[in-house]
Design an enzyme around this catalytic site. Structure first.
Site, short mmCIF file in Angstrom:
data_model
loop_
_atom_site.label_atom_id
_atom_site.label_comp_id
_atom_site.label_asym_id
_atom_site.label_seq_id
_atom_site.Cartn_x
_atom_site.Cartn_y
_atom_site.Cartn_z
CD GLU A 152 10.72 8.75 11.72
OE1 GLU A 152 10.94 8.64 12.95
OE2 GLU A 152 10.19 9.76 11.24
CE LYS A 188 11.08 17.77 8.88
NZ LYS A 188 12.08 17.64 9.94
CG HIS A 194 -18.00 -5.80 12.85
ND1 HIS A 194 -19.25 -6.34 12.72
CD2 HIS A 194 -17.41 -6.47 13.86
CE1 HIS A 194 -19.41 -7.29 13.63
NE2 HIS A 194 -18.30 -7.39 14.34
#
Lengths: 444, 444
Positions: free
Chosen positions: A284, A419, A305
């Site tokens: 951010e 948003k 792995h």
């Protein structure tokens, strides 16, 4: 004290890169120390470990004690910076199995960090037959995810205890004066704590935002702050022996040299959510204007792995930052097995930490050999003080990094885009025009 | 049926890219169907959903029933492909809160997937006063992490129940004939299940490797296999309307067009470990010879408040693959709040799923607008059958992808590098020379 080690960096970078960056680091340092750079109004975290409000800190400790005495669970409602820091610290210091373990402190459930009906319902079920309290964390009180979740848990509290007694179980961490949550809290008489104006969400773990849930879980928050203060003093001095300078310089130089992904690795599975906190901090802060290292994380040795193959031989995109936490709390030694079918008796009697540390060294050598530069962040241990150091270290290095990159490390303009679209599609009043446009795009 | 949707792909790719890849996809298709490509000896998973061993499947169901009746906990010892698939499916279908929830099936603890002393000790503590069984999963029986963990849990079982009764609580999933674990299991009379020779670890979730723990958690593994079989038939037909072809083609074309990171996103936090499974599948299959998309994952909407900024405005490295799981199990509706302090009463009475789906659409539009191509994998629901489809879909598309990329999608040569170094540094007999060299490098 926390230390940054650069392993065989001469393989990847001109040996003089630190010197070449010194004046730019010094500039960034001054911006952080004086708040004179882009976003300087959000550098309140820089001096926080010594300037924090002692009266509020005492109230946090008292509230934590109260919750510990009257609740078997604390529900923490928050998203982003109001979620990841506390979750990271509790997982790291109390274990990812914290809620499963036998202990004398309340369970801590994190909710309001998404829109999953099942996660909400399950958490409501988990607290249905225990005494619980709620810590709702939101600067404004109107962020959709926590606000919606808080409606459910406030209702559950009021059903269980009645409105008045429920009010004594709600702790609101929010703006000091304004906003929907602050107004509501004042009207209802809930205890409030402050999300400071001068500290953005992703730098807020050492404010009430993080400290209250962390204290409820039984972590020594005074030690956490003391560790941060120690690192603050080191960073305030700056210079090329400052770990934050060294980390910021190396990752920036590697970015300039063409690396595009930074992989944070730790050999302790308890660190998983500290890595998530780190991803928000760096992603951010740096990810804007088409710039920034893409932050990713791995949990070793598990992910040796899974992601191990890619790291060893895939595209050479990455640099790797390894957090080394130090000694585990448990000193388990490998049992001897008479038949030795698995051929591991050469390890019998050795501690798990000994094996883990050799795995770490072996991986360091293998990945470096494979063309992945490795930076090692050696924490001072797996203690509250050491984690305080580590948190401040990463925050400070992030501020420096943002300024080196030429961005404002303290804004997040891109978070609004989804948003606005979401509000429009949800039919929020005032978004009608946008809604029509978006629905047309979706139905194309 | 599972569907792949490509949103505004014409913004990012020439519209004819699918046609241009058709003959190469057909080639890859034939390699998978006939096992004639690189690594063809490891394509046993291709026909598995119809060819699987019914006798063993019945034994898995019987063992699961036995464990459910005599154990309050199952400890699953395994790493990589012997860990992530079962964990992913159980988290997704039974919840990441599975072990915390009230239920009639045993807790399932995953261990032996790292070298953390604390994780080991905590899991030993968690089973110390309950009846438990152990499922140890290892083809060879000599992989360090699970082998060491198994020593601890075998010892704990034998202390608790005595050697003979302990043996009736150990289930070994291992090679059908050879290896340390198979020999030990036969000598001790433990029940065994098979890790097939022709199926690599990361493609093994629908063998006993994944099925036994998944069945113990109460998931309908017959439905899981039926879903996989359905997708198998779709993939066997191939063609440009086959979802695996479409996904493989789009991600390959985007890789060729310069994308280097694939971000798997899901709006259900229960999907976190399915994403980890996916990372191993794709990272290990493609990440070789300096090639492959770097696989990363995000948990939305939580990570829209952390990685969201980077995705929206950071370096344009990524393509985004969104897994849409469909309806949640719980139908929660947002409560009305008289004061409407948070301004969310326009959502009162709406389901959480409605809000989540608008968030997803809003994000899709925002990220596409921001320059991140979005592929949407629409699962058939959040059920065992739908997850069976999804698993097979990702496996098949991964096989196709590897062949498009020109690598062997079924080997993992790079995983050995760290192991060899680790053995040397641990002082394993036979590695003395390497140890000296490595220690010199470390101490430089």
């Amino acid at each position: 004290m926390l230390n940054v080690r650069l392993f065989e960096m001469e393989k990847f970078l001109n040996t003089s890169y630190e010197e070449e960056l010194t004046s730019r680091l010094q500039e960034a340092q001054e911006k952080l120390q004086t708040g004179s750079g882009a976003g300087g109004e959000f550098t309140g975290w820089v001096h926080l470990p010594e300037s924090y409000d002692r009266e509020e800190f005492a109230r946090i400790l008292a509230a934590a004690k109260r919750i510990q005495s009257d609740s078997q669970a604390l529900v923490v409602v928050g998203i982003g910076g109001s979620y990841l820091g506390a979750r990271g610290v509790i997982d790291c210091l109390c274990s990812p199995n914290y809620n499963l373990k036998k202990k004398s402190t309340p369970n801590v459930y994190f909710i309001g960090n998404g829109l999953s009906a099942d996660a909400l319902q399950e958490t409501l079920d988990l607290v249905s037959d225990v005494d619980f309290s709620v810590n709702v964390i939101s600067k404004s009180g109107t962020t959709t995810e926590p606000a919606v979740a808080f409606r459910f848990f406030r209702e559950a509290l009021e059903k269980k205890y009645g409105k008045e007694a429920a009010g004594r179980r709600i702790y609101a961490t929010t703006d000091k004066a304004r906003g929907a949550l602050k107004s509501l809290a004042d009207a209802e008489g809930w205890e409030t704590f402050v999300v400071p104006d001068e500290i953005g969400g992703r730098y807020s773990v050492l404010t009430a935002v993080g400290l209250l849930p962390i204290a409820v879980a039984g972590v020594d928050i005074e030690a956490l702050m003391a560790g941060a203060a120690e690192m603050m003093r080191t960073c305030a001095r700056g210079g090329l022996d400052c770990p934050a300078w060294r980390y910021a310089a190396a990752r920036y130089a590697l970015y300039q040299a063409g690396r595009s992904v930074e992989l944070l690795a730790c050999y302790d599975p308890a660190f998983r959510f500290m890595s998530e906190w780190w991803k928000q901090l760096y992603g951010e802060s740096e990810g804007k204007e088409g710039k920034g290292l893409f932050p990713a994380s791995v949990d070793f040795t598990a992910d040796l792995h899974s992601m191990g193959q890619y790291i060893q031989e895939g595209r050479r995109l990455m640099l790797e930052t390894v957090v080394r936490l130090g000694a585990s709390d448990s000193e388990l030694r490998v049992p001897r097995d008479e038949t030795d079918g698995d051929g591991l008796n050469f390890l019998a009697g050795e501690t798990m930490d000994f094996i883990r540390d050799r795995a770490m060294e072996g991986t360091l050598l293998a990945h470096t050999e494979g063309g992945v530069p490795n930076l090692i962040v050696e924490a001072d241990g797996k203690t509250p003080a050491a984690l305080g150091q580590l948190i401040y270290f990463f925050e400070y290095a992030c501020g420096l990094s943002g300024y080196l990159l030429g961005v404002n490390p303290f804004d997040q303009p891109g978070v609004e885009a989804y948003k606005k679209n979401m509000f429009a599609l949800l039919g929020k009043p005032g978004y009608e025009q946008r809604r029509t446009e978006l629905e047309a795009k979706l139905n194309r």
